[in-house]
Every structure is written in C-alpha cells, then in structure tokens.
Design a protein around this motif. Structure first.
Motif, PDB file in Angstrom:
ATOM      1  N   ILE A 121       0.858  -1.183   0.000  1.00 50.26           N
ATOM      2  CA  ILE A 121       0.000   0.000   0.000  1.00 50.26           C
ATOM      3  C   ILE A 121       0.892   1.231   0.000  1.00 50.26           C
ATOM      4  O   ILE A 121       1.713   1.407   0.906  1.00 50.26           O
ATOM      5  N   LEU A 122       0.746   2.074  -1.006  1.00 53.74           N
ATOM      6  CA  LEU A 122       1.504   3.319  -1.087  1.00 53.74           C
ATOM      7  C   LEU A 122       0.560   4.466  -0.771  1.00 53.74           C
ATOM      8  O   LEU A 122      -0.412   4.699  -1.495  1.00 53.74           O
ATOM      9  N   VAL A 123       0.838   5.187   0.313  1.00 56.39           N
ATOM     10  CA  VAL A 123      -0.014   6.287   0.758  1.00 56.39           C
ATOM     11  C   VAL A 123       0.686   7.607   0.468  1.00 56.39           C
ATOM     12  O   VAL A 123       1.825   7.826   0.905  1.00 56.39           O
ATOM     13  N   LEU A 124       0.000   8.497  -0.232  1.00 59.59           N
ATOM     14  CA  LEU A 124       0.579   9.786  -0.595  1.00 59.59           C
ATOM     15  C   LEU A 124       0.136  10.837   0.416  1.00 59.59           C
ATOM     16  O   LEU A 124      -1.058  11.117   0.557  1.00 59.59           O
ATOM     17  N   ALA A 125       1.117  11.412   1.123  1.00 59.92           N
ATOM     18  CA  ALA A 125       0.830  12.426   2.138  1.00 59.92           C
ATOM     19  C   ALA A 125       1.761  13.619   1.994  1.00 59.92           C
ATOM     20  O   ALA A 125       1.957  14.382   2.925  1.00 59.92           O
ATOM     21  N   THR A 126       2.322  13.783   0.803  1.00 60.98           N
ATOM     22  CA  THR A 126       3.241  14.875   0.561  1.00 60.98           C
ATOM     23  C   THR A 126       2.478  16.141   0.199  1.00 60.98           C
ATOM     24  O   THR A 126       1.283  16.106  -0.093  1.00 60.98           O
ATOM     25  N   SER A 127       3.158  17.271   0.231  1.00 60.20           N
ATOM     26  CA  SER A 127       2.532  18.530  -0.167  1.00 60.20           C
ATOM     27  C   SER A 127       2.403  18.582  -1.680  1.00 60.20           C
ATOM     28  O   SER A 127       3.050  17.833  -2.413  1.00 60.20           O
ATOM     29  N   GLY A 128       1.554  19.498  -2.155  1.00 56.96           N
ATOM     30  CA  GLY A 128       1.420  19.710  -3.582  1.00 56.96           C
ATOM     31  C   GLY A 128       2.400  20.766  -4.066  1.00 56.96           C
ATOM     32  O   GLY A 128       3.364  21.108  -3.386  1.00 56.96           O
ATOM     33  N   GLY A 129       2.148  21.297  -5.249  1.00 55.77           N
ATOM     34  CA  GLY A 129       3.012  22.333  -5.786  1.00 55.77           C
ATOM     35  C   GLY A 129       3.952  21.821  -6.851  1.00 55.77           C
ATOM     36  O   GLY A 129       4.027  20.619  -7.136  1.00 55.77           O
ATOM     37  N   SER A 130       4.719  22.751  -7.433  1.00 53.98           N
ATOM     38  CA  SER A 130       5.592  22.399  -8.551  1.00 53.98           C
ATOM     39  C   SER A 130       6.667  21.395  -8.152  1.00 53.98           C
ATOM     40  O   SER A 130       7.111  20.584  -8.974  1.00 53.98           O
ATOM     41  N   GLY A 131       7.087  21.414  -6.887  1.00 53.56           N
ATOM     42  CA  GLY A 131       8.143  20.518  -6.448  1.00 53.56           C
ATOM     43  C   GLY A 131       7.732  19.061  -6.384  1.00 53.56           C
ATOM     44  O   GLY A 131       8.604  18.176  -6.373  1.00 53.56           O
ATOM     45  N   THR A 132       6.427  18.795  -6.337  1.00 52.86           N
ATOM     46  CA  THR A 132       5.959  17.407  -6.285  1.00 52.86           C
ATOM     47  C   THR A 132       5.065  17.056  -7.467  1.00 52.86           C
ATOM     48  O   THR A 132       4.402  16.021  -7.448  1.00 52.86           O
ATOM     49  N   GLN A 133       5.039  17.889  -8.499  1.00 60.60           N
ATOM     50  CA  GLN A 133       4.232  17.613  -9.681  1.00 60.60           C
ATOM     51  C   GLN A 133       4.638  16.270 -10.282  1.00 60.60           C
ATOM     52  O   GLN A 133       5.801  16.045 -10.628  1.00 60.60           O
TER      53      GLN A 133
END
Length: 323
Positions: free
Chosen positions: A197-209
C-alpha cells in the motif's frame, strides 16, 4: 500598513460571514468586473484570505501592491505562488496540525475500503445481487507493508495508525527524517517496489508535480494499492487510469484529482477504486478549528505583522515580512 481585507475565492460560509461582518472585507469578483475592481481597490488591500482550491497567483499579487499577507484556509497552498510572495515580502500562512487527525483517519478508511471492497459491497447489496451470488473475496489490510510518501505531520499520523494494524511502515521524503523509527527509501520508485500500500501524504506544488509517475506506479505493481489524500497533482493521473484499467495496479483510494471537481470517467465503473470528493478534513470539528486558526493568523498579522503558522518556504527563508 494597509489593513483592508480581500476574500479571494469561495470560503466556508461562516468564515466568509465573519470576514464581512467583523473585518468589513471585500470580495474579489469572479466576472468581467474584476479588472475595474482591482484598479479601484487593489492598492488598498493588505491581506488576502483564500483557500488551497483558489490561491493567489503572481499576476493577482502584482495588482495588490500593498499586500502583506496571504492567509490560507487549509493545509494545502500549492495554488498560491509562494516564490512570488517571498520575492515581494508577502507572508503566507496555512492551517496545519488541526486537520492532521481527520486526514490520517481518512487515509486509513480509504485503505480499508479499497482493499476490503466495502463501498463496492454496499452497492452489491443495494442492487439486490446478494441472493444470486456471493460477494468476491477481498484483501486483508492487517500486516500489509505500507509506504508513506511524505513523512510530515500527516504522514506520521498515518504511519502510527497503520502500526496499530500490525503493518510494517517505510517512507520516502525529500530528506531522511532524523530519529524516525521507519526505514527510509531513497526514491518514490524504490518505496513503491517494497510495499503493498503506497499512501501519498506529501505537499502539492511544482516541487511534487507528478512525483508519482508511471515508473513509480509500475513499481507498485499489480498487487499494490495507491491511496492519495495529498494532492491530485502529485500523481500522473493519465498513467494511473491506464494502469488501473489494464489491471497493472490492484486498486486505488482517491480523495483528490488533477482537475477537481472533475473525476476521470473511466474510474466510475471500477469496483477496485474508491472515489471521494476531497473530504479528508471535512468534519465539523476540524473545519471549525481550521476556521479559528485562519482568523487567528489574520488577527496576528493585523496586530504585529506576523502570523502564527507560516508555510515552510516562508518560515525557512525568513524573507517574507509585511509591508
């Protein structure tokens, strides 16, 4: 310091009412009167209150020459051009911590629903299918290997909850977290290859596009599940849809999408995909706490030109100050 308040985009009704009644705030028009409105009122605006769904662009900031602060209702702020704000000396705040528990709870709920097929089973019963057939077997959650992409406040809260299910937890962040009890993966693809299970909890924005691109999704594989309570922009949504349709990913639980509120039509008929309308923080208690922190940030800025919870880019660079 100009103290006029401007509401940008729709807000929680009680928050919008407070801004109008207590602060005599203006509301930015969303029609062809906007340009004239900004020409008249733009130079007087000191503070903007907005949300992560609307934000403040560099172009709008340029029309607000006295802007000192952007007060964001919500933890996400990727729709605001923070680099432009820092360059202009504009503070940016958000509402972290107060929504951590509810977002983490939603991640767990999505994982259970996706692996155990609870929403699909509910539809199975409502359609009247139960008398004719047994519901298909699903997958166990307890003991699954869980990867957290983004071990911040919310990521840590999610990890703690999965530990209670006996799940081994590992993670990837931009940098290794000192003192973390969880194994660190050097890349999102390496993390995906090691977990169920891969859970995405990172911030958004250009750095994580598109941080989770086709390579990461393929590494997760046909036995792996994706849970996203972060931002739709973090995932290559076209690749995700394609791999789900081809059976190259076992399933997905999604609370966020690339072009909200638009949801890919191809996902609507898939019982191994759970679709939520961006509701992770949507409880009475959490939204009330977010509203109060938004107002507390605004009041602090009006009092002394600072905010209680600056976003990390502003806090770390220390370059933003009110005018």
């Amino acid at each position: 310091m100009n103290r006029r308040i401007l509401q940008v985009g729709p807000l929680k009704p009680s928050l919008a009412a407070t801004l109008t009644e207590r602060y005599n705030a203006l509301v930015l028009p969303d029609d062809d009167t906007r340009s004239g409105f900004l020409a008249e009122h733009g130079p007087t605006i000191g503070a903007v209150v907005t949300t992560g769904r609307t934000g403040v662009s560099a172009d709008l900031m340029a029309r607000l020459p006295s802007l000192g602060v952007i007060v964001n209702f919500g933890v996400g702020y990727d729709t605001t051009d923070v680099e432009a704000a820092v360059e202009r000396g504009v503070l940016v705040s958000n509402t972290p911590d107060v929504l951590t528990d509810c977002v983490a709870d939603t991640a767990i709920g999505l994982a259970i629903d996706t692996l155990r097929g609870l929403s699909a089973a509910d539809r199975f019963v409502r359609r009247g299918d139960w008398p004719q057939a047994a519901y298909p077997l699903t997958r166990k959650v307890s003991g699954k290997r869980v990867g957290i992409l983004g071990l911040g406040r919310i990521g840590r809260a999610i990890a703690t909850r999965f530990e209670a299910f006996g799940c081994p937890v590992s993670y990837h962040s931009r940098r290794e977290v000192p003192g973390s009890p969880y194994p660190y993966a050097v890349s999102p693809a390496e993390l995906a290859a090691e977990v169920d299970i891969l859970v995405l909890a990172t911030s958004g924005g250009s750095g994580t596009q598109h941080l989770v691109d086709r390579k990461v999704l393929e590494a997760l594989g046909s036995e792996g599940y994706l849970i996203n309570i972060a931002r739709g922009s973090v995932v290559d949504q076209d690749a995700l849809v394609e791999l789900l349709l081809e059976g190259d990913i076992a399933g997905a639980g999604l609370d966020v999408y690339t072009d909200e509120p638009e949801v890919p039509a191809e996902l609507m008929a898939l019982d191994n995909v759970v679709l939520l309308p961006h509701l992770a923080s949507g409880t009475v208690e959490t939204r009330a706490a977010m509203e109060q922190l938004t107002l507390d940030n605004l009041d602090r800025w009006l009092a002394d030109g600072t905010v209680l919870t600056p976003v990390p880019e502003v806090a770390s660079r220390g370059a933003a100050r009110s005018r």
